[in-house]
Every structure is written in C-alpha cells, then in structure tokens.
Write an enzyme that holds these catalytic residues in place. Structure first.
Site, mmCIF file in Angstrom:
data_model
loop_
_atom_site.group_PDB
_atom_site.id
_atom_site.type_symbol
_atom_site.label_atom_id
_atom_site.label_comp_id
_atom_site.label_asym_id
_atom_site.label_seq_id
_atom_site.Cartn_x
_atom_site.Cartn_y
_atom_site.Cartn_z
ATOM 1 C CE1 TYR A 1 -3.828 -2.108 -0.355
ATOM 2 C CE2 TYR A 1 -2.954 -3.328 1.502
ATOM 3 C CZ TYR A 1 -3.849 -3.224 0.449
ATOM 4 O OH TYR A 1 -4.749 -4.227 0.191
ATOM 5 N NE ARG B 1 0.752 -7.099 9.496
ATOM 6 C CZ ARG B 1 -0.047 -7.875 8.760
ATOM 7 N NH1 ARG B 1 -0.813 -7.348 7.829
ATOM 8 N NH2 ARG B 1 -0.099 -9.168 8.961
#
Ligand code: PHB
Length: 367
Positions: A185, A232
């Site tokens: 992303y 993350r």
C-alpha cells in the site's frame, strides 16, 4: 485436559512498549468489509471484536485515514466524527471486556478505483505505475485505476492525513495505532524501488524512499508517543497486486528499521513471507537478521500454527505472534490454542461481505 501454558509463555502477560497484554497472542488486522458506505463501524462490528477479546492485543482491520486513502468499499475510516463515534462503540466494548485494541492506519495508494475516490479522481501513488491488482467497489471486484503521481507539494497533505487520523483514533479510545507500511500500500509503494520512480526528495536513494514513512511515524508519534505506536512491514511480500520486491531488500529495510529505532516504537510487526500465502523467503534475504536490527518488541505473523509459535517463541525470535484467518472462525482462538482444542476452518466466502453470516456466527468451543 492439556494446558499448553506449562510449556510456553505465549499465554502469559507481556508488554509491547507501553501497551500491556494479557497474553502474547495477537489478532492480526483483517479486512471484513462490513461497515456502511461512509466507513462507520456499528454494534455488529463491536460484537465481532468483543467475541475475540481474549487476544492479548487486537489490531483493528485496516482503517482508511482519508477519503483519498480508501481502496475498498465497506471498509472503515477514521477521519470523520461519525467514524470516531462508531469506533468508540468498539473500543468501549473491548475495554469493558478487559481487552486491548490498536488501530491500523491505512492509505492504499495506487490500489483504488476512481469510483471510490473524491470527485472520481485518479488514486495517488509515488509514480504512475499501473497494477493488475484488484480492488472492491460498490459494483464488485474491479481492476485498480491507473494512479497519478503525487506532487512534492502534496506530501505534507499525506502526512497531515496520518496525523489527523492518529488524533481521531486517540479520541475514539484506542490503546495505540499501527502504521500500515506493508502489503504494497502507499507507504511501501514509496519504499520499494519497483513502485517508486520519483526524482524528488521522496525517490531515488534509500534515504529518499524511506523519508515518507519516517515523516509519517514522526507525525503519529507526536500524537501518541512512541510507546503506543507500532509499524507493520512486509519485506518479501508480493501481495497486493503481484508487486515486485525492492531490488535490495536487505539494504533498504535495514536502513528503515535502524531509522525507526529513534522513535522507540511499541513494536515492529512483520508479514513473514507472502501475506496470507506461503512463508518462503527468497535467497539472500534473512528476516530474523532484519528483525534483530530493531531495538523494541517484535510481532511475527503469517501462517503460524501453535507448534511454530511455541518454537519461534522458545528460540527468542518473537515477542508475540499475530494470527489472522484462524481468528475469523475461532473467536476463542487463545483458549483453543492453550487447551489444544481443534480449530475450525473458515470458508473464503465468509471473509468479506454483509452482515452477521460468517462474521459473528462462529461458535466458541466452550460457550
Ligand atoms: C485486503 O483487503 O485484502 C487487505 C487489506 C489490507 C492488507 C492486506 C489485504 O494489508
């Protein structure tokens, strides 16, 4: 009855930064696609999370930080007051039930569709590189739209979206936030040279490609303090959209992780292998070596089972383990792992969709 807590400390309390956990089993972020069209959480979502409250820590499903950051219909947001109020129902219920929950902050970058974007604009990305990845619109699954490259002058606005979302998450009652810098992303699109062909100070050198992530973490830690912020990363995942890896994974992620140390974050969270798929690591890449560069706690994730979790913990390789899909169909996953109770498999059809079916109707072994 077996009690696995006599052979592992996975079921004992720990701390990730300033966040206190009752055990080392974490619920991984899971997109479930069950908000309304405005990305507002409701009572059903609160019920779903509370059913899973025995996790030492719940990481919320990925949550859009802005209208521009949205790539999938019916996913939650955290930029409007209605969204704050919706999430507050979830966090209050979790806290009453004795659990902890952090919010995962998400900007999809190029994985979006004009139908989901304000004024039907093109999704934004570091560079104009098309992907054959799919997204989910109100009409169903569609190929992501061709993105446009963010201007250098727009980057402060991206950072502001993260800052605002982090501030909204605080008012919504979370215990912290996780910066989603994985699964290709927006933030990972900036980091990898396969998806970032920029020539300004956000592209080219490793320092430049890591700059946006570090500026985002800086903004978010100003709201929360480092001890309540995790991150993350997914150094070797080609999901979403079959995205190529960085051309020098070890050097790029080593630099990033060393720079992250100065924020004294609550934890580093890796997708070990390919998200939701295999745990294969390409030759020359060593995730344990990358992890060891990080000064704080570490959450391992991806296709763990109990035995792997116990042995990785016994070797001192992880502080906690995040389970994803097993939490969908086993709300009492912690108890099942602890007492050796068989797990129920979820059918893929249940992952996303509407309403309670496949969402809040999974049974506990001992109700
Ligand atoms: C998904 O919706 O499939 C999804 C969302 C966030 C991720 C990975 C997958 O990090």
């Amino acid at each position: 009855m077996i009690d696995n807590s006599i052979r592992t400390d996975l079921f004992s309390p720990t701390k990730l930064g300033e966040i206190e956990l009752s055990n080392r089993i974490v619920m991984a972020p899971l997109t479930r696609g069950r908000t309304n069209e405005d990305g507002v959480q409701n009572e059903l979502n609160a019920t779903y999370y509370v059913q899973r409250v025995s996790a030492g820590l719940i990481i919320s499903e990925a949550t859009n930080i802005s209208a521009q950051g949205r790539g999938y219909a019916m996913t939650p947001g955290i930029w409007t007051e209605d969204q704050v109020a919706g999430w507050k129902k979830v966090t209050d219920a979790i806290h009453v039930a004795g659990g902890k929950i952090v919010m995962q902050l998400w900007h999809v970058g190029r994985f979006s569709h004009v139908d989901l974007q304000p004024n039907r604009e093109a999704p934004v990305a570091p560079s104009v590189i098309e992907t054959d990845g799919n997204v989910f619109t109100n009409r169903g699954i569609e190929r992501a739209s061709i993105p446009r490259a963010l201007g250098t002058n727009e980057i402060p606005y991206i950072i502001e979206q993260y800052r605002h979302a982090a501030e909204c998450a605080k008012r919504a009652g979370f215990d912290g936030v996780e910066v989603h810098s994985a699964n290709n992303y927006l933030l990972e699109q900036f980091l990898r040279d396969s998806t970032n062909h920029r020539t300004d100070q956000y592209g080219g050198s490793i320092e430049n490609r890591a700059r946006l992530i570090l500026e985002v973490v800086d903004a978010v830690t100003h709201i929360w303090g480092g001890g309540r912020v995790g991150i993350r990363l997914s150094p070797v995942t080609t999901e979403i959209g079959n995205t190529p890896l960085d051309s020098n994974v070890m050097t790029t992620y080593s630099y990033l992780i060393q720079q992250l140390n100065k924020f004294k974050l609550a934890y580093l969270h890796f997708v070990e292998g390919t998200m939701g798929k295999n745990r294969d690591i390409p030759e020359g890449i060593n995730l344990d070596a990358l992890r060891s560069l990080f000064d704080g706690a570490y959450i391992g994730n991806n296709n763990y089972d109990l035995e792997m979790a116990i042995s990785r913990r016994a070797e001192g390789k992880v502080d906690a383990i995040a389970f994803g899909r097993p939490f969908i169909s086993n709300p009492d996953l912690v108890e099942r792992l602890r007492y050796g109770i068989e797990l129920v498999d979820a059918n893929n059809d249940a992952y996303y969709g509407n309403g309670a079916k496949g969402y809040t109707d999974w049974l506990k072994a001992n109700p």
